[in-house]
Design a protein around this motif. Structure first.
Motif, PDB file in Angstrom:
ATOM      1  N   SER A  60       0.831  -1.202   0.000  1.00 10.92           N
ATOM      2  CA  SER A  60       0.000   0.000   0.000  1.00 10.92           C
ATOM      3  C   SER A  60       0.864   1.250   0.000  1.00 10.92           C
ATOM      4  O   SER A  60       1.945   1.272   0.584  1.00 10.92           O
ATOM      5  CB  SER A  60      -0.919   0.002   1.225  1.00 10.92           C
ATOM      6  N   PRO A  61       0.373   2.328  -0.655  1.00 17.25           N
ATOM      7  CA  PRO A  61       1.129   3.583  -0.683  1.00 17.25           C
ATOM      8  C   PRO A  61       1.298   4.162   0.714  1.00 17.25           C
ATOM      9  O   PRO A  61       0.501   3.924   1.615  1.00 17.25           O
ATOM     10  CB  PRO A  61       0.258   4.500  -1.563  1.00 17.25           C
ATOM     11  N   VAL A 111       7.539  12.104 -12.577  1.00 16.45           N
ATOM     12  CA  VAL A 111       6.767  10.862 -12.617  1.00 16.45           C
ATOM     13  C   VAL A 111       6.722  10.314 -11.195  1.00 16.45           C
ATOM     14  O   VAL A 111       7.767   9.983 -10.618  1.00 16.45           O
ATOM     15  CB  VAL A 111       7.422   9.836 -13.569  1.00 16.45           C
ATOM     16  N   LEU A 112       5.538  10.235 -10.601  1.00 13.28           N
ATOM     17  CA  LEU A 112       5.402   9.788  -9.216  1.00 13.28           C
ATOM     18  C   LEU A 112       5.561   8.282  -9.124  1.00 13.28           C
ATOM     19  O   LEU A 112       4.898   7.525  -9.835  1.00 13.28           O
ATOM     20  CB  LEU A 112       4.041  10.206  -8.654  1.00 13.28           C
ATOM     21  N   MET A 113       6.461   7.834  -8.227  1.00 12.78           N
ATOM     22  CA  MET A 113       6.698   6.413  -8.014  1.00 12.78           C
ATOM     23  C   MET A 113       6.723   6.129  -6.517  1.00 12.78           C
ATOM     24  O   MET A 113       7.132   6.986  -5.724  1.00 12.78           O
ATOM     25  CB  MET A 113       8.028   5.973  -8.650  1.00 12.78           C
ATOM     26  N   PHE A 114       6.272   4.930  -6.139  1.00 13.90           N
ATOM     27  CA  PHE A 114       6.295   4.502  -4.747  1.00 13.90           C
ATOM     28  C   PHE A 114       7.305   3.384  -4.571  1.00 13.90           C
ATOM     29  O   PHE A 114       7.448   2.518  -5.430  1.00 13.90           O
ATOM     30  CB  PHE A 114       4.903   4.017  -4.312  1.00 13.90           C
ATOM     31  N   ALA A 115       7.999   3.394  -3.444  1.00 21.18           N
ATOM     32  CA  ALA A 115       9.015   2.363  -3.169  1.00 21.18           C
ATOM     33  C   ALA A 115       8.891   1.960  -1.704  1.00 21.18           C
ATOM     34  O   ALA A 115       9.696   2.354  -0.871  1.00 21.18           O
ATOM     35  CB  ALA A 115      10.408   2.882  -3.494  1.00 21.18           C
ATOM     36  N   THR A 154       8.421  -1.420  -0.711  1.00 19.64           N
ATOM     37  CA  THR A 154       8.819  -2.805  -0.515  1.00 19.64           C
ATOM     38  C   THR A 154      10.104  -3.076  -1.290  1.00 19.64           C
ATOM     39  O   THR A 154      10.520  -2.277  -2.142  1.00 19.64           O
ATOM     40  CB  THR A 154       7.726  -3.771  -1.014  1.00 19.64           C
ATOM     41  N   ALA A 155      10.717  -4.217  -1.021  1.00 18.18           N
ATOM     42  CA  ALA A 155      11.936  -4.589  -1.746  1.00 18.18           C
ATOM     43  C   ALA A 155      11.662  -4.684  -3.240  1.00 18.18           C
ATOM     44  O   ALA A 155      12.478  -4.249  -4.066  1.00 18.18           O
ATOM     45  CB  ALA A 155      12.474  -5.915  -1.209  1.00 18.18           C
ATOM     46  N   GLN A 156      10.503  -5.233  -3.609  1.00 15.19           N
ATOM     47  CA  GLN A 156      10.166  -5.364  -5.022  1.00 15.19           C
ATOM     48  C   GLN A 156       9.983  -4.008  -5.692  1.00 15.19           C
ATOM     49  O   GLN A 156      10.506  -3.774  -6.793  1.00 15.19           O
ATOM     50  CB  GLN A 156       8.887  -6.195  -5.180  1.00 15.19           C
ATOM     51  N   SER A 157       9.267  -3.108  -5.022  1.00 16.27           N
ATOM     52  CA  SER A 157       9.040  -1.794  -5.639  1.00 16.27           C
ATOM     53  C   SER A 157      10.327  -0.973  -5.690  1.00 16.27           C
ATOM     54  O   SER A 157      10.534  -0.184  -6.625  1.00 16.27           O
ATOM     55  CB  SER A 157       7.933  -1.044  -4.896  1.00 16.27           C
TER      56      SER A 157
END
Length: 332
Positions: free
Chosen positions: A70-71, A99-103, A105-108
Motif C-alpha cells: 500500500s502507498p 513521474v510519481l513512483m512509490f518504493a 517494498t523490496a520489489q518496488s
C-alpha cells in the motif's frame, strides 16, 4: 519548418531548443511558422540526440514491509503536497515532468532502480520516510543522478537538502521561555526518524541552556491521532504543564484537541508551538504558532541540484541546509 520560415534547418533547431544566439526578428519568424503549421517537437526523436527523457522520477520511499504494497500514509500529510508544489514550480517552466513512483517494498525499490537504470527518467528526487530505507544507497550504487529530501541517516555520497531541525526546535524553546512558561514538555516524532531525533535533541538542549534540566516527552508518529494520544499521556503525568513544543503541525492539531477535552485553554493555560508552518497550522483553533520549514523552497532546490547532476555526471554530492523561522500566531 525551415521552408515555411525561410531560414536554415540549423536556425530552426536553435530556436526550438532555446539557444540564445539567434536574432530576435528571426526567432519571431520561426515562432510564427511554428504557430501556423502547428509543429510540435518529437520528444522521442529529441531523446535519441540528447539522451534525455525530459522526465524525472519523484520517488516516495520508505522501509515498508514486503507484504504490504500500500502507498505511504505520507500522501495524506500536507508536507508531501508542499514538496510536490515546490518541485513542479521549478521543473514545469523548464519543460521537465515528474513521474510519481512509490518504493515501499523490496520489489518496488528494485522496480524504481531498474526504471532509472534503463533511462526511462533522467534522475530521481527522493523523499524517504524511514532511517532504515535502503533505496538512497541503492541509487548511489547504481550511479543514478539523485537528490534526497533530508539528510541521510547513514553517511552516503548523495546530494540532499534539509532544514536545521535543531535550530528550529531551539527557536520553539526560546519562545516558550520568553512567554514565561515553566512546566514545559514536548511531543516528538518517531525516534527512528533522524529529523525527529534532531528536533527533540535541539529542544532539550535549548531548554537546558535556559535552566530546565529535565523536559518530559511523549513520542508520536507525525499524525493527528498520534499527537492527540501523546498529549493525553503527557497530561496523565503532569496535568499542570503550561507549555508544549510539538514536532509537527498535524500532531499539534491533535494535541490541541486533547487539551480542549481536558478543559485547558490555549494559550492562557498552555502555550503550544508546532513545527512546519503547514496548512494544518492555520487550520488549528487557535491558529498555531509554529516553526517555518521552507519545504517549497527546499523542493525547488532539489530540482536544481538534480539538473546539475544530470548535466554533469560524476558531480560531487552537495548539501544545502535551510534556516527555520518562528511564525507567531495565537497559540503561543
Amino acid at each position: 519548418m525551415a521552408r515555411v520560415a525561410g531560414v536554415s534547418r540549423a536556425t530552426v533547431s536553435r530556436v526550438i531548443n532555446g539557444i540564445r544566439n539567434v536574432d530576435p526578428d528571426i526567432q519571431a519568424t520561426v515562432r510564427q511558422a511554428i504557430a501556423t503549421t502547428g509543429y510540435v517537437p518529437n520528444r522521442a526523436a529529441r531523446s535519441l540526440v540528447t539522451r534525455r527523457t525530459g522526465a524525472v522520477a519523484l520517488v516516495l520511499s520508505g522501509a515498508g514491509a514486503d507484504e504490504d504494497p500500500s502507498p505511504s500514509p505520507l500522501l495524506t500529510d500536507p508536507f508531501f503536497g508542499r514538496v510536490v508544489a515546490g518541485i513542479i514550480s521549478f521543473l514545469r517552466p523548464r519543460g521537465i515532468h515528474p513521474v510519481l513512483m512509490f518504493a515501499e517494498t523490496a520489489q518496488s525499490r528494485a522496480q524504481v532502480v531498474s526504471y532509472l537504470r534503463q533511462g526511462d527518467a533522467d534522475g530521481a528526487l527522493l523523499v524517504s520516510t524511514h532511517a532504515a530505507d535502503p533505496l538512497p544507497a541503492q541509487l548511489v550504487e547504481a550511479a543514478v543522478p539523485a537528490v534526497l529530501f533530508a539528510r541521510p541517516a547513514d553517511p552516503i555520497p548523495i546530494s540532499y537538502v534539509d532544514v536545521d531541525h535543531r535550530a528550529g526546535a531551539a527557536l520553539a524553546a526560546d519562545r516558550l521561555v520568553e512567554l514565561g512558561r515553566r512546566r514545559v514538555a514536548t511531543i516528538c516524532g518517531p525516534l527512528d526518524v533522524p529529523a525527529a531525533q534532531a528536533r527533540l535533541a535541539g529542544f532539550q538542549d535549548a531548554m537546558a541552556r535556559h535552566g530546565h534540566a529535565f523536559v518530559p516527552y511523549s513520542e508520536g508518529g507525525f499524525t493527528y491521532d498520534s499527537g492527540e494520544q501523546a498529549m493525553e499521556r503527557l497530561l496523565a503525568e503532569r496535568l499542570d504543564l503550561d507549555g508544549v513544543f510539538v514536532a509537527n503541525d498535524l500532531m499539534a492539531q491533535g494535541a490541541l484537541h486533547a487539551l480542549r477535552h481536558h478543559g485547558r485553554s490555549v494559550p492562557d493555560d498552555v502555550a503550544v508551538i508546532g513545527f512546519d508552518d503547514s496548512s494544518a497550522a492555520t487550520a488549528c483553533r487557535p491558529p498555531l504558532t509554529t516553526i517555518r520549514h521552507p519545504v517549497e523552497d527546499m523542493a525547488a532546490e532539489m530540482g536544481r541540484l538534480l539538473l546539475d547532476h544530470i548535466d554533469e555526471p560524476g558531480r560531487t554530492p552537495t548539501s544545502v541546509i535551510f534556516e527555520p523561522a518562528l511564525i507567531v500566531r495565537a497559540s503561543g
